[in-house]
Structure formats: C-alpha cells, structure tokens
Design a protein around this motif. Sequence first.
Motif, short mmCIF file in Angstrom:
data_model
loop_
_atom_site.label_atom_id
_atom_site.label_comp_id
_atom_site.label_asym_id
_atom_site.label_seq_id
_atom_site.Cartn_x
_atom_site.Cartn_y
_atom_site.Cartn_z
N ARG A 68 0.82 -1.22 0.00
CA ARG A 68 0.00 0.00 0.00
C ARG A 68 0.85 1.26 0.00
NH1 ARG A 68 -3.78 -0.30 4.57
NH2 ARG A 68 -4.98 -1.55 3.13
N TYR A 69 1.89 1.32 0.86
CA TYR A 69 2.64 2.56 1.05
C TYR A 69 3.95 2.61 0.28
CZ TYR A 69 -0.67 2.96 4.87
OH TYR A 69 -1.82 3.01 5.60
N GLY A 70 4.37 1.50 -0.27
CA GLY A 70 5.58 1.47 -1.10
C GLY A 70 6.81 1.90 -0.32
N PRO A 71 7.59 2.81 -0.91
CA PRO A 71 8.84 3.22 -0.25
C PRO A 71 8.61 4.05 1.02
CG PRO A 71 8.49 4.53 -2.22
CD PRO A 71 7.42 3.47 -2.20
N HIS A 72 7.38 4.50 1.24
CA HIS A 72 7.08 5.32 2.42
C HIS A 72 6.66 4.48 3.63
CE1 HIS A 72 7.33 8.75 -0.23
NE2 HIS A 72 6.45 8.18 -1.04
N THR A 73 6.70 3.17 3.50
CA THR A 73 6.26 2.28 4.58
C THR A 73 6.96 2.56 5.90
OG1 THR A 73 5.69 0.58 2.96
CG2 THR A 73 5.95 -0.14 5.24
N PRO A 74 8.30 2.70 5.95
CA PRO A 74 8.94 2.97 7.25
C PRO A 74 8.46 4.27 7.89
CG PRO A 74 10.58 2.28 5.65
CD PRO A 74 9.29 2.48 4.91
N ALA A 75 8.23 5.31 7.08
CA ALA A 75 7.76 6.58 7.62
C ALA A 75 6.35 6.44 8.19
CB ALA A 75 7.79 7.66 6.55
N VAL A 76 5.49 5.71 7.49
CA VAL A 76 4.13 5.51 7.96
C VAL A 76 4.14 4.70 9.26
CG1 VAL A 76 1.92 4.40 7.42
CG2 VAL A 76 3.11 5.70 5.67
N ARG A 77 4.97 3.67 9.33
CA ARG A 77 5.07 2.89 10.56
C ARG A 77 5.57 3.74 11.72
NH1 ARG A 77 7.84 -2.43 8.01
NH2 ARG A 77 5.98 -3.30 7.04
N ALA A 78 6.54 4.61 11.46
CA ALA A 78 7.06 5.49 12.51
C ALA A 78 5.99 6.46 12.99
CB ALA A 78 8.28 6.25 12.01
N LEU A 79 5.21 7.03 12.06
CA LEU A 79 4.12 7.93 12.45
C LEU A 79 3.08 7.20 13.29
CD1 LEU A 79 3.64 9.92 9.14
CD2 LEU A 79 4.44 10.83 11.32
N GLU A 80 2.75 5.99 12.87
CA GLU A 80 1.76 5.20 13.61
C GLU A 80 2.27 4.86 15.01
OE1 GLU A 80 -0.91 1.14 13.16
OE2 GLU A 80 0.70 1.51 11.73
N ALA A 81 3.55 4.51 15.11
CA ALA A 81 4.13 4.19 16.42
C ALA A 81 4.13 5.42 17.32
CB ALA A 81 5.54 3.64 16.25
N GLY A 82 4.44 6.58 16.76
CA GLY A 82 4.40 7.82 17.54
C GLY A 82 3.01 8.16 18.02
N LEU A 83 2.03 7.97 17.16
CA LEU A 83 0.64 8.23 17.54
C LEU A 83 0.20 7.27 18.65
CD1 LEU A 83 -1.94 9.84 16.89
CD2 LEU A 83 -2.51 8.05 15.25
N ASN A 84 0.56 6.00 18.50
CA ASN A 84 0.21 5.03 19.55
C ASN A 84 0.89 5.36 20.86
OD1 ASN A 84 -1.44 3.54 17.88
ND2 ASN A 84 0.15 2.10 17.29
#
Length: 107
Positions: A68-84
């Motif tokens: 779904r997120y392609g090369p931006h996957t690590p950034a999306v995971r980091a944002l999600e972890a920060g939100l959590n």
Amino acid sequence: PRAVLRELSEELIASFVRMEERRGRRRQPHRSTPRELPRKIELPQQEHEASRAVLRERAQLRDAQEERYGPHTPAVRALEAGLNAAFDAISHKELPALWPSVPLCGA
C-alpha cells in the motif's frame, strides 16, 4: 582558569571511578543465590500453532502495508508508532473510563 579545569577534571575522574565501580558490581553475579541457566521452553502443540498463526498474520500485515505505502512504509510505521505512544501516554496520565463494548442501540 587552570585551577577550575583541574577541579573539574578531578570531579570527572571521581565520577568515572564511581561509575566503573557500579558497573563492576552489576557484572558480578550475586554469590548468595546460584543462578540457573535458562532452559529452552517447549510450548504445547496448540500454543505453538497459535503463535505461528500470529506470526503469519503479522507478516501478511507487513506485506500489505509495503504494498500500500511502497517506499514510504517505514515513515508511515514510525508515524503510527508515535501516535500510539502519544495515545498510551495520555491514557496512562488521564486514566479515562472505559467505554462499554456493547452497542448502544439494539440494531
């Protein structure tokens, strides 16, 4: 000025000596109680299969995120972890009342 540097360096040396002493005490095992070596724990077959299923689900989720997120996957995971992490911090600080898990209307 040299006296200040000499005092400061003596303070730093004393600090380092104390730190090394503490590290040395942590490295030495307690002699009062013998330590047992960790044993390999065998899970019952049902629990082993359940843990394998969870690992498969997590791998599928990772694959879906990467697709779904392609090369931006690590950034999306980091944002999600920060939100959590922010949500958890607020929840632990404020201790909100739990919302019931039953529907409010009889639909």
